[in-house]
Design a protein around this motif. Sequence first.
Motif, PDB file in Angstrom:
ATOM      1  N   ILE A 167       0.884  -1.167   0.000  1.00 44.96           N
ATOM      2  CA  ILE A 167       0.000   0.000   0.000  1.00 44.96           C
ATOM      3  C   ILE A 167       0.919   1.213   0.000  1.00 44.96           C
ATOM      4  N   ALA A 168       0.770   2.105  -0.985  1.00 47.74           N
ATOM      5  CA  ALA A 168       1.644   3.279  -1.046  1.00 47.74           C
ATOM      6  C   ALA A 168       0.838   4.548  -0.784  1.00 47.74           C
ATOM      7  N   ILE A 169       1.302   5.324   0.179  1.00 49.51           N
ATOM      8  CA  ILE A 169       0.723   6.652   0.412  1.00 49.51           C
ATOM      9  C   ILE A 169       1.534   7.620  -0.444  1.00 49.51           C
ATOM     10  N   ILE A 170       0.855   8.361  -1.313  1.00 50.04           N
ATOM     11  CA  ILE A 170       1.557   9.250  -2.243  1.00 50.04           C
ATOM     12  C   ILE A 170       1.355  10.680  -1.764  1.00 50.04           C
ATOM     13  N   ALA A 171       2.439  11.288  -1.228  1.00 49.85           N
ATOM     14  CA  ALA A 171       2.310  12.622  -0.636  1.00 49.85           C
ATOM     15  C   ALA A 171       3.311  13.583  -1.268  1.00 49.85           C
ATOM     16  N   SER A 172       2.996  14.863  -1.198  1.00 48.36           N
ATOM     17  CA  SER A 172       3.836  15.885  -1.818  1.00 48.36           C
ATOM     18  C   SER A 172       4.181  16.985  -0.825  1.00 48.36           C
ATOM     19  N   GLY A 173       5.157  17.810  -1.204  1.00 47.20           N
ATOM     20  CA  GLY A 173       5.574  18.913  -0.350  1.00 47.20           C
ATOM     21  C   GLY A 173       6.466  19.857  -1.118  1.00 47.20           C
ATOM     22  N   GLU A 174       6.820  20.964  -0.476  1.00 48.76           N
ATOM     23  CA  GLU A 174       7.641  22.000  -1.123  1.00 48.76           C
ATOM     24  C   GLU A 174       9.000  21.450  -1.554  1.00 48.76           C
ATOM     25  N   ASN A 175       9.524  20.491  -0.795  1.00 49.10           N
ATOM     26  CA  ASN A 175      10.803  19.861  -1.130  1.00 49.10           C
ATOM     27  C   ASN A 175      10.695  18.384  -0.759  1.00 49.10           C
ATOM     28  N   LEU A 176      11.774  17.619  -1.033  1.00 51.08           N
ATOM     29  CA  LEU A 176      11.704  16.174  -0.780  1.00 51.08           C
ATOM     30  C   LEU A 176      11.531  15.867   0.705  1.00 51.08           C
ATOM     31  N   GLU A 177      12.177  16.638   1.589  1.00 56.91           N
ATOM     32  CA  GLU A 177      12.042  16.416   3.036  1.00 56.91           C
ATOM     33  C   GLU A 177      10.566  16.536   3.463  1.00 56.91           C
ATOM     34  N   GLU A 178       9.915  17.605   2.988  1.00 55.90           N
ATOM     35  CA  GLU A 178       8.519  17.830   3.380  1.00 55.90           C
ATOM     36  C   GLU A 178       7.605  16.749   2.795  1.00 55.90           C
ATOM     37  N   ALA A 179       7.865  16.375   1.545  1.00 51.07           N
ATOM     38  CA  ALA A 179       7.073  15.313   0.914  1.00 51.07           C
ATOM     39  C   ALA A 179       7.264  14.007   1.691  1.00 51.07           C
ATOM     40  N   MET A 180       8.520  13.704   2.042  1.00 51.30           N
ATOM     41  CA  MET A 180       8.832  12.487   2.798  1.00 51.30           C
ATOM     42  C   MET A 180       8.095  12.494   4.132  1.00 51.30           C
ATOM     43  N   GLN A 181       8.135  13.640   4.820  1.00 56.90           N
ATOM     44  CA  GLN A 181       7.478  13.701   6.133  1.00 56.90           C
ATOM     45  C   GLN A 181       5.960  13.553   6.011  1.00 56.90           C
ATOM     46  N   ASN A 182       5.370  14.160   4.982  1.00 59.13           N
ATOM     47  CA  ASN A 182       3.919  14.011   4.795  1.00 59.13           C
ATOM     48  C   ASN A 182       3.547  12.552   4.539  1.00 59.13           C
ATOM     49  N   ALA A 183       4.348  11.862   3.724  1.00 58.90           N
ATOM     50  CA  ALA A 183       4.058  10.446   3.421  1.00 58.90           C
ATOM     51  C   ALA A 183       4.308   9.573   4.647  1.00 58.90           C
ATOM     52  N   ALA A 184       5.456   9.791   5.304  1.00 58.13           N
ATOM     53  CA  ALA A 184       5.835   8.942   6.439  1.00 58.13           C
ATOM     54  C   ALA A 184       4.896   9.138   7.626  1.00 58.13           C
ATOM     55  N   SER A 185       4.509  10.381   7.878  1.00 61.80           N
ATOM     56  CA  SER A 185       3.624  10.676   9.005  1.00 61.80           C
ATOM     57  C   SER A 185       2.281   9.954   8.836  1.00 61.80           C
ATOM     58  N   THR A 186       1.765   9.976   7.615  1.00 60.49           N
ATOM     59  CA  THR A 186       0.502   9.287   7.335  1.00 60.49           C
ATOM     60  C   THR A 186       0.680   7.778   7.504  1.00 60.49           C
ATOM     61  N   ALA A 187       1.808   7.246   7.033  1.00 64.32           N
ATOM     62  CA  ALA A 187       2.061   5.802   7.134  1.00 64.32           C
ATOM     63  C   ALA A 187       2.143   5.358   8.592  1.00 64.32           C
ATOM     64  N   VAL A 188       2.870   6.125   9.419  1.00 69.30           N
ATOM     65  CA  VAL A 188       3.009   5.746  10.838  1.00 69.30           C
ATOM     66  C   VAL A 188       1.645   5.784  11.519  1.00 69.30           C
ATOM     67  N   LYS A 189       0.840   6.784  11.171  1.00 63.81           N
ATOM     68  CA  LYS A 189      -0.516   6.890  11.746  1.00 63.81           C
ATOM     69  C   LYS A 189      -1.356   5.657  11.353  1.00 63.81           C
ATOM     70  N   TYR A 190      -1.325   5.290  10.078  1.00 65.94           N
ATOM     71  CA  TYR A 190      -2.078   4.099   9.635  1.00 65.94           C
ATOM     72  C   TYR A 190      -1.615   2.853  10.389  1.00 65.94           C
ATOM     73  N   ILE A 191      -0.276   2.678  10.506  1.00 59.41           N
ATOM     74  CA  ILE A 191       0.249   1.467  11.168  1.00 59.41           C
ATOM     75  C   ILE A 191      -0.225   1.433  12.620  1.00 59.41           C
ATOM     76  N   SER A 192      -0.112   2.581  13.294  1.00 56.46           N
ATOM     77  CA  SER A 192      -0.542   2.667  14.687  1.00 56.46           C
ATOM     78  C   SER A 192      -2.044   2.360  14.827  1.00 56.46           C
ATOM     79  N   GLU A 193      -2.851   2.904  13.919  1.00 53.66           N
ATOM     80  CA  GLU A 193      -4.307   2.706  14.000  1.00 53.66           C
ATOM     81  C   GLU A 193      -4.701   1.265  13.668  1.00 53.66           C
ATOM     82  N   VAL A 194      -4.040   0.674  12.676  1.00 53.84           N
ATOM     83  CA  VAL A 194      -4.403  -0.699  12.278  1.00 53.84           C
ATOM     84  C   VAL A 194      -3.899  -1.715  13.306  1.00 53.84           C
ATOM     85  N   LEU A 195      -2.653  -1.534  13.789  1.00 50.83           N
ATOM     86  CA  LEU A 195      -2.076  -2.518  14.716  1.00 50.83           C
ATOM     87  C   LEU A 195      -2.406  -2.210  16.181  1.00 50.83           C
ATOM     88  N   ASN A 196      -3.179  -1.151  16.428  1.00 54.73           N
ATOM     89  CA  ASN A 196      -3.493  -0.735  17.804  1.00 54.73           C
ATOM     90  C   ASN A 196      -2.229  -0.593  18.654  1.00 54.73           C
TER      91      ASN A 196
END
Lengths: 302, 302
Positions: free
Chosen positions: B227-256
């Motif tokens: 499953i790929a979360i496709i996120a964007s940002g002003e630069n690669l760091e911001e795009a990475m953080q937007n994608a990673a933050s969403t992924a960590v939230k999903y993992i936390s919510e799914v795995l409790n």
Amino acid sequence: MQKLLRDNVIYNFENGMKGAYKVKDGETFTVETCDCFHQQISSEDQVLLEIDMDIVNPATGPIYVEGAEVGDILKVEILDIKIDDRGVAAAIPGSGGLPEESKEAIVRVIEVKEGFANYLGKKIPIEPMIGVIGVAPGEGEGTWGTHTPWKHGGNMDTKTITKGRTLYFDVGQEGAMLALGDLHAVMGDGELCFTGLEIPGEVDLKVSLIKGKKKLNWPVLESKDNIAIIASGENLEEAMQNAASTAVKYISEVLNSTWAEAYVMASQVLDLRISQVVNPMKTVRAEIPNYILTMEEILNRN
Amino acid sequence: MQKLLRDNVIYNFENGMKGAYKVKDGETFTVETCDCFHQQISSEDQVLLEIDMDIVNPATGPIYVEGAEVGDILKVEILDIKIDDRGVAAAIPGSGGLPEESKEAIVRVIEVKEGFANYLGKKIPIEPMIGVIGVAPGEGEGTWGTHTPWKHGGNMDTKTITKGRTLYFDVGQEGAMLALGDLHAVMGDGELCFTGLEIPGEVDLKVSLIKGKKKLNWPVLESKDNIAIIASGENLEEAMQNAASTAVKYISEVLNSTWAEAYVMASQVLDLRISQVVNPMKTVRAEIPNYILTMEEILNRN
């Protein structure tokens, strides 16, 4: 087969190092490595910030390669990586790829069994890899802590540095002075929380010298499918540009094309991939497929 | 099967659009698309900077999906991508991922034949993909040119948006207002020179509505492996953080799990990958393997 125990480690890659071990050109040998915490963590109750940070990220070495001279290229074949049955992963407040969201320090001791790491009720297929591997930089090219990746290699934390692949480094001083450590049982592209599954182990390597070729400028990783230039920079943009610029140059030199034609070619075939986002320099690899160029063609380029 | 011709295109994704086409929930249909230059380039002698830039990056649509309401999730299955037999790639001085090194404007018209694109004497295996695909953003969520990726989708230029994969978007207005274009015969991760192999074509899609679920926040791409979360940002760091933050939230919510545990899990299993480095917002995807969580689990998360 000679086995280099983890008795001698370095914390900096720098010019002028003295070899702690010696191997021959063409020799196959085993290197024993510590985990990145120097095996200081054995329990999830330990307070991560109280460990001795001065001995973190040890790299076994330096390994003097007989016959290696400045200007040679050192070829390092990764024949096997064996890891222990227990690794450590950790998060620290304010660290990793999401420093503002990371508020809690946790340590996890994770069992590795029958090819899987077991965490949060999931079985994670292991993919053992080398986090830190490098050689002495050239004279005047700085002192690089084993936390940091640069042109000499170092803490590249690239998940594709695995069994079956071959690394190529520019030799910066006599003997090359190879050193390695920081194995991971598994790690995702990015190493988001700032650790992989950190683990002690043993690596079987074969080293050979290549003489009379142009400098590579950055470490190159060869697999059966592609050639990856592993470059670093202050941020992901800079790391990407360092990797991509080298890739376009190689393509242009091997295909005898203009720079612009190689740029257009790279846009179609080159994969710019994140290696890690959490070290003092960030790392991106530029993967050029073998049907465009091979390592042999890079070594023999104009 | 209904075929939506490329007669109607948009250049902005914005709230309040009127549908130019209409499809039913669960319908399979074909969408014809222009190339990103609106087929203005037919010869390598053309001067790229003289084409009409006002009609660049057209997206066929908007496609009104019957029954789509704000808060729904639109599921878009990519059943097939057929492309023409000739594409265009180009470099412009000062543009792309290496703007300072790019000094020459070139246009290349590249033949696509029997599964390969032919360029500089090399046969490049094609991997047709969709560059621009998105829906109307929600009210107050801005007007997004088709050059730019954001939470509504848009110019994500992600090489894995291919046949066999499924995209999920948050619906921001009645009818969803799907639009797509900017096919590439092939493109490397990064889209380094700022074009892929730009080509007109046809895409077979199936759309379905999912009701009563939490927002996804960013487009999600499902494959058989991850499953790929496709996120964007002003630069690669911001795009990475937007994608990673969403992924960590999903993992936390799914795995409790706690956030910190999910962060450590992500570091082992999540691949942060560059999609593109050349659009007005940069794009990174965060790929979570299916053995950690599935799309169904994301949709049903707490």
